[in-house]
Design an enzyme around this catalytic site. Structure first.
Site, short mmCIF file in Angstrom:
data_model
loop_
_atom_site.label_atom_id
_atom_site.label_comp_id
_atom_site.label_asym_id
_atom_site.label_seq_id
_atom_site.Cartn_x
_atom_site.Cartn_y
_atom_site.Cartn_z
CE LYS A 196 -1.39 42.03 26.20
NZ LYS A 196 -2.77 42.43 25.99
N GLY A 247 1.29 44.21 44.55
CA GLY A 247 0.55 43.46 45.57
C GLY A 247 1.32 43.37 46.86
CB ALA A 248 0.36 42.12 50.16
CD GLU A 249 3.16 36.02 48.66
OE1 GLU A 249 2.73 36.42 49.76
OE2 GLU A 249 3.97 35.09 48.54
CB ALA A 250 4.50 38.88 43.91
CG ASP A 259 -4.97 34.18 49.37
OD1 ASP A 259 -5.94 34.55 50.07
OD2 ASP A 259 -4.16 34.97 48.87
CB ILE A 265 -0.51 45.06 35.62
CG1 ILE A 265 0.13 43.68 35.80
CG2 ILE A 265 -0.44 45.51 34.19
CD1 ILE A 265 -0.60 42.58 35.05
CE LYS A 266 -3.23 43.69 43.59
NZ LYS A 266 -3.90 44.72 44.36
#
Lengths: 336, 221
Positions: free
Chosen positions: B27, B13-16, B127, B10-11
């Site tokens: 879910k 990301g930069a981190e994970a 963050d 679903i994403k």
């Protein structure tokens, strides 16, 4: 009668005095740079300004020689209005005002950081990049949104180039013409093998480099590790930090190009790291050619043209230098 | 990690990377910190392992502080992976521009209260952005992404935390960054008290001045 138009740009924010000449199509006809190299220590603003005043006429003369145009063919004078060191900025501004008055042409005050991004775009063909701008004075991750270059990430204290320079000086290296400290550290780091644990400080999309510098200098003074390993570890740690925040900003802004510029952009190791994350997120990687990524007059000339075309000029009474002029304060009317 | 069926990314990301899937009938979101090949592997492993454990621990602790976070179901250190509850809602970042000024102020006030609770408890998020906050259908705000968090009660850390929140608002929600930050500080003050809030605000302006090229007398403009 068709008259060819040129803009002359003067850059003098820090240790470089430079004159660039650009035409209205973005063709750079000249970009002459004279660097002030301190005998000892860092940049002394007054000494740097003295250097700028001394070399100004020679640099101008050489720029006109290179461009093969005459003084009266210049139709705009642009100058770096900030941010930077006061005495240095004032020297450049004085030259700019004098030229504009003599030629009776408009004066355009340009933001130094905007100019770095614009020349990077011009010379690499990037249209709407996420920019990592790393130099002796700046460490900024920026992208355009709604009329301005927004700052997504930056350093909370010292700049990346400054961090490398101070370490190099502490290590007793001495700067020579054509071989800046950053290039020396890069060369020595290439022989390093052992990764020494150093503070790695990422805060949100910002980095803090002062602790890393202090820790590395302390280790240097203890002489437990070789200079090669220290340079290697300093570079790997600092570059990993800025690469991490660049990647964060890239996923946040979803830009499709990453532009690397500023003096530290010449570092091959940093280039490879930024290239890696750009590819990871299907973005094009661009790096500004060295003569246009270090401080240079051409970027001021070109940005002067962009601004002038959109009705931006700077009356003499408003041409005072702006030492702390942040990137996101500048309206950018030339991008829709 | 058994019984995980066909996770959907679903994403990225930069981190994970975040995957959505079902796990034992629930879910869940799988957060996987992938290797970052640009940095030396020793440094990379250290960072990923540290952030994975730290994030899981502190997300759990945040609940004790009264801040909603997804429940952690499983932490796999070797795979630098966390399995956590899926929060059905919207990122604050996405809904911010489409709501009324009043609604936005209310949300910001609430965010300020939650940050205040974290700080009082000794948790620094590290963050704080509107991407890392989710509003669920019941109007509850969840904080996520604790990878950069710290356990400390130092004024400096609190100041940096809120300074970053302010910067994130200025870069992403520039049209109403100031009103949002003001409401956040109001909510924050409600929880930590006006003395602490003032100290933190003073710290924020001190932190700002440490940055490069900052006009000192422009605070608040």
């Amino acid at each position: 009668m068709m008259k060819k138009s040129y803009c002359l740009g003067i850059e003098s924010t820090a240790d470089d005095f430079s004159v660039g000449i650009s035409n209205f199509d973005g063709k750079i006809l000249a970009n002459v740079i004279s660097a002030y190299i301190p005998e000892k220590g860092g940049i002394h603003p007054r000494e740097a300004a003295r250097h700028h005043a001394e070399v100004a006429d020679k640099v101008l003369e050489e720029a006109f020689k290179k461009a093969k145009i005459k003084l009266k063919e210049i139709s705009i004078i642009a100058f770096s209005q900030g941010p930077g060191l006061g005495p240095c900025l004032r020297t450049g501004a004085t030259v700019a005002r004098a030229l504009a008055a003599y030629l009776n042409v408009p004066l355009v005050g340009v933001n130094h950081c905007v100019a770095h991004i614009e020349i990077g775009k011009l010379t690499t063909g990037a249209a709407d990049p996420l920019t990592l701008y790393v130099s002796g004075g700046n460490t900024i991750v920026s992208a355009f949104d709604s009329g301005r270059y927004r700052v997504f990430g930056e350093t909370l204290d010292i700049a990346l180039g400054n961090c490398l320079d101070v370490f190099a000086r502490e290590a007793g290296l001495s700067q020579r013409a054509g071989l800046p400290f950053g290039a020396m550290v890069e060369k020595i780091a290439g022989k390093g093998k052992k990764l020494i644990p150093l503070p790695y400080t990422v805060k949100g999309m910002d980095v803090s480099l002062s602790g890393l510098l202090t820790a590395t200098v302390n280790l240097l003074k203890q002489s437990t590790y070789s200079l090669e390993d220290l340079c290697y570890s300093l570079q790997e740690t600092a570059f990993s930090m800025v690469t991490e925040i660049t990647e964060r900003a890239l996923t946040h802004t979803e830009k499709k190009e990453v532009l690397l510029t500023g003096g530290v952009a010449a570092n091959k190791r940093l280039q490879s790291m930024i290239k890696y994350i750009a590819e990871e997120h299907d973005a094009n990687f661009c790096v500004a050619p060295t003569q246009f990524s270090i401080d240079n007059g051409a970027m001021i000339a070109w940005t002067g043209i962009l601004a002038y075309r959109h009705g931006v000029t700077t009356p003499v009474e408003k041409s005072f230098v702006r030492l702390k002029w942040r990137l996101e304060e500048v309206a950018i009317p030339w991008i829709k | 990690m058994d019984k995980v069926k066909a996770p959907i990314l679903i994403k990225k990301g930069a981190e994970a990377n975040l995957y959505l899937t079902e796990w034992h009938g629930r879910k869940v979101v799988i957060k996987k910190r992938l290797a970052k090949k640009y940095r030396p592997s020793r440094l990379d492993n250290q960072i990923r392992t540290y952030r994975t454990t730290h994030e899981a621990q502190i997300m759990h602790e945040a609940k004790n502080a009264g801040v909603p976070t997804p429940t952690i179901f499983l932490v796999d250190m070797k795979k630098t992976t966390i399995i956590m509850e899926f929060i059905d809602g919207k990122q604050i970042k996405q809904l911010f521009s489409n709501i009324s000024v009043d609604k936005r102020k209310k949300i910001c006030f609430k965010i300020g209260e939650l940050v205040g609770r974290l700080h009082e408890y000794g948790i620094i998020h590290g963050d704080l952005t509107t991407s890392n906050m989710i509003l669920n259908s019941e109007g509850k705000i969840f904080f996520v992404d604790f990878g950069l968090c710290e356990k400390t009660k130092e004024l400096e850390a609190k100041g940096v935390d809120l300074h970053l929140m302010k910067r994130a608002l200025q870069s992403t929600h520039f049209d109403f960054a100031d009103e949002c930050f003001k409401a956040i500080i109001d909510g924050y003050t409600e929880v930590v008290g006006s003395d602490t809030a003032k100290n933190v605000l003073d710290k924020i302006s001190e932190i700002k001045k440490r940055g490069r090229y900052v006009a000192e007398r422009k605070e608040g403009n």
